[in-house]
Design a protein around this motif. Sequence first.
Motif, PDB file in Angstrom:
ATOM      1  N   ARG A  92       0.826  -1.204   0.000  1.00  0.00           N
ATOM      2  CA  ARG A  92       0.000   0.000   0.000  1.00  0.00           C
ATOM      3  C   ARG A  92       0.868   1.266   0.000  1.00  0.00           C
ATOM      4  NH1 ARG A  92      -2.489  -3.856  -0.594  1.00  0.00           N
ATOM      5  NH2 ARG A  92      -1.853  -3.137  -2.606  1.00  0.00           N
ATOM      6  N   PHE A  93       2.025   1.212   0.661  1.00  0.00           N
ATOM      7  CA  PHE A  93       2.919   2.367   0.661  1.00  0.00           C
ATOM      8  C   PHE A  93       3.351   2.707  -0.767  1.00  0.00           C
ATOM      9  CE2 PHE A  93       3.812   0.723   5.005  1.00  0.00           C
ATOM     10  CZ  PHE A  93       3.482   1.862   5.737  1.00  0.00           C
ATOM     11  N   VAL A  94       3.775   1.690  -1.501  1.00  0.00           N
ATOM     12  CA  VAL A  94       4.244   1.891  -2.870  1.00  0.00           C
ATOM     13  C   VAL A  94       3.084   2.307  -3.766  1.00  0.00           C
ATOM     14  CG1 VAL A  94       5.361   0.790  -4.854  1.00  0.00           C
ATOM     15  CG2 VAL A  94       6.106   0.232  -2.526  1.00  0.00           C
ATOM     16  N   GLU A  95       1.962   1.631  -3.617  1.00  0.00           N
ATOM     17  CA  GLU A  95       0.771   1.962  -4.418  1.00  0.00           C
ATOM     18  C   GLU A  95       0.374   3.421  -4.208  1.00  0.00           C
ATOM     19  OE1 GLU A  95      -3.972   1.026  -4.155  1.00  0.00           O
ATOM     20  OE2 GLU A  95      -2.608  -0.571  -3.548  1.00  0.00           O
ATOM     21  N   ASN A  96       0.265   3.840  -2.953  1.00  0.00           N
ATOM     22  CA  ASN A  96      -0.127   5.222  -2.649  1.00  0.00           C
ATOM     23  C   ASN A  96       0.872   6.215  -3.227  1.00  0.00           C
ATOM     24  OD1 ASN A  96      -2.297   4.255  -1.195  1.00  0.00           O
ATOM     25  ND2 ASN A  96      -1.317   4.501   0.785  1.00  0.00           N
ATOM     26  N   PHE A  97       2.167   5.930  -3.035  1.00  0.00           N
ATOM     27  CA  PHE A  97       3.191   6.843  -3.521  1.00  0.00           C
ATOM     28  C   PHE A  97       3.161   6.932  -5.047  1.00  0.00           C
ATOM     29  CE2 PHE A  97       7.408   7.838  -5.136  1.00  0.00           C
ATOM     30  CZ  PHE A  97       7.615   9.074  -4.533  1.00  0.00           C
ATOM     31  N   PHE A  98       3.077   5.800  -5.728  1.00  0.00           N
ATOM     32  CA  PHE A  98       3.076   5.811  -7.190  1.00  0.00           C
ATOM     33  C   PHE A  98       1.880   6.579  -7.744  1.00  0.00           C
ATOM     34  CE2 PHE A  98       5.904   1.985  -8.562  1.00  0.00           C
ATOM     35  CZ  PHE A  98       6.959   2.526  -7.875  1.00  0.00           C
ATOM     36  N   LEU A  99       0.707   6.396  -7.150  1.00  0.00           N
ATOM     37  CA  LEU A  99      -0.477   7.120  -7.635  1.00  0.00           C
ATOM     38  C   LEU A  99      -0.355   8.613  -7.367  1.00  0.00           C
ATOM     39  CD1 LEU A  99      -3.217   4.542  -6.652  1.00  0.00           C
ATOM     40  CD2 LEU A  99      -2.542   5.195  -8.976  1.00  0.00           C
ATOM     41  N   SER A 100       0.127   8.981  -6.193  1.00  0.00           N
ATOM     42  CA  SER A 100       0.313  10.407  -5.883  1.00  0.00           C
ATOM     43  C   SER A 100       1.382  11.027  -6.771  1.00  0.00           C
ATOM     44  CB  SER A 100       0.695  10.593  -4.415  1.00  0.00           C
ATOM     45  OG  SER A 100      -0.368  10.205  -3.586  1.00  0.00           O
ATOM     46  N   PHE A 101       2.472  10.282  -7.003  1.00  0.00           N
ATOM     47  CA  PHE A 101       3.540  10.791  -7.860  1.00  0.00           C
ATOM     48  C   PHE A 101       3.054  10.936  -9.296  1.00  0.00           C
ATOM     49  CE2 PHE A 101       7.921  10.131  -9.860  1.00  0.00           C
ATOM     50  CZ  PHE A 101       8.317  11.440  -9.620  1.00  0.00           C
ATOM     51  N   SER A 102       2.235   9.995  -9.761  1.00  0.00           N
ATOM     52  CA  SER A 102       1.685  10.101 -11.119  1.00  0.00           C
ATOM     53  C   SER A 102       0.795  11.340 -11.234  1.00  0.00           C
ATOM     54  CB  SER A 102       0.907   8.841 -11.505  1.00  0.00           C
ATOM     55  OG  SER A 102      -0.324   8.741 -10.810  1.00  0.00           O
ATOM     56  N   PHE A 103       0.056  11.638 -10.163  1.00  0.00           N
ATOM     57  CA  PHE A 103      -0.780  12.840 -10.163  1.00  0.00           C
ATOM     58  C   PHE A 103       0.092  14.090 -10.242  1.00  0.00           C
ATOM     59  CE2 PHE A 103      -3.003  16.194  -7.701  1.00  0.00           C
ATOM     60  CZ  PHE A 103      -4.076  16.391  -8.562  1.00  0.00           C
ATOM     61  N   PHE A 104       1.137  14.140  -9.429  1.00  0.00           N
ATOM     62  CA  PHE A 104       2.042  15.288  -9.471  1.00  0.00           C
ATOM     63  C   PHE A 104       2.655  15.442 -10.865  1.00  0.00           C
ATOM     64  CE2 PHE A 104       6.463  16.779  -9.239  1.00  0.00           C
ATOM     65  CZ  PHE A 104       6.219  18.103  -8.909  1.00  0.00           C
ATOM     66  N   LEU A 105       3.134  14.343 -11.436  1.00  0.00           N
ATOM     67  CA  LEU A 105       3.738  14.420 -12.776  1.00  0.00           C
ATOM     68  C   LEU A 105       2.728  14.869 -13.829  1.00  0.00           C
ATOM     69  CD1 LEU A 105       6.011  11.236 -12.828  1.00  0.00           C
ATOM     70  CD2 LEU A 105       6.694  13.623 -12.465  1.00  0.00           C
ATOM     71  N   SER A 106       1.466  14.490 -13.658  1.00  0.00           N
ATOM     72  CA  SER A 106       0.418  14.922 -14.590  1.00  0.00           C
ATOM     73  C   SER A 106       0.197  16.428 -14.526  1.00  0.00           C
ATOM     74  CB  SER A 106      -0.898  14.210 -14.283  1.00  0.00           C
ATOM     75  OG  SER A 106      -0.783  12.829 -14.452  1.00  0.00           O
TER      76      SER A 106
END
Length: 164
Positions: A92-106
């Motif tokens: 869940r840590f990785v999942e949450n971070f990857f989704l948040s990071f993808s949002f930031f990159l978007s």
Amino acid sequence: MGLSNLGIFHTVIGVVAIIAAVVSFIKNAKIDLGKLSGKIYFYCNLVASVTALGLSSVKGLNPGHILALLIVLLIVVAYFLYLKRPGNNRSRFVENFFLSFSFFLSLLPTVNETFTRVPVGHPLANGPQDPLIAKTLLSLFLLFIAGSVLQFRKQRRINKSKSV
């Protein structure tokens, strides 16, 4: 504005993805792929990132294409973790971070494109190097860092309560 049909479609889908992410952050403090807003974010961001590969004023592979591919990679890995490792609390840590990071990159191209096109005729910024864009992106980066720390702490509490 001079957008092609693909550009218009990409923009509309991208805006829907951003709105879905914001709704998910407000309701769940993360992009939750188990909720409707998280699913909308995933699919719309996937489509927006893939359509971004067809949008470019420069021939060949460019930084925008690399960014789009990175976003696709982040959300697909997060989705895989969500589906394949539901009981693995560390995932869940990785999942949450990857989704948040993808949002930031978007938000990187979103801010640049919006500020250099709106309002029509008198855009807020003159180009990617404009200080307004840099300040906005810095503010968004600081929000991303703070949000990631809060998500990490919340997920750690959830994991501890499940292990008791």
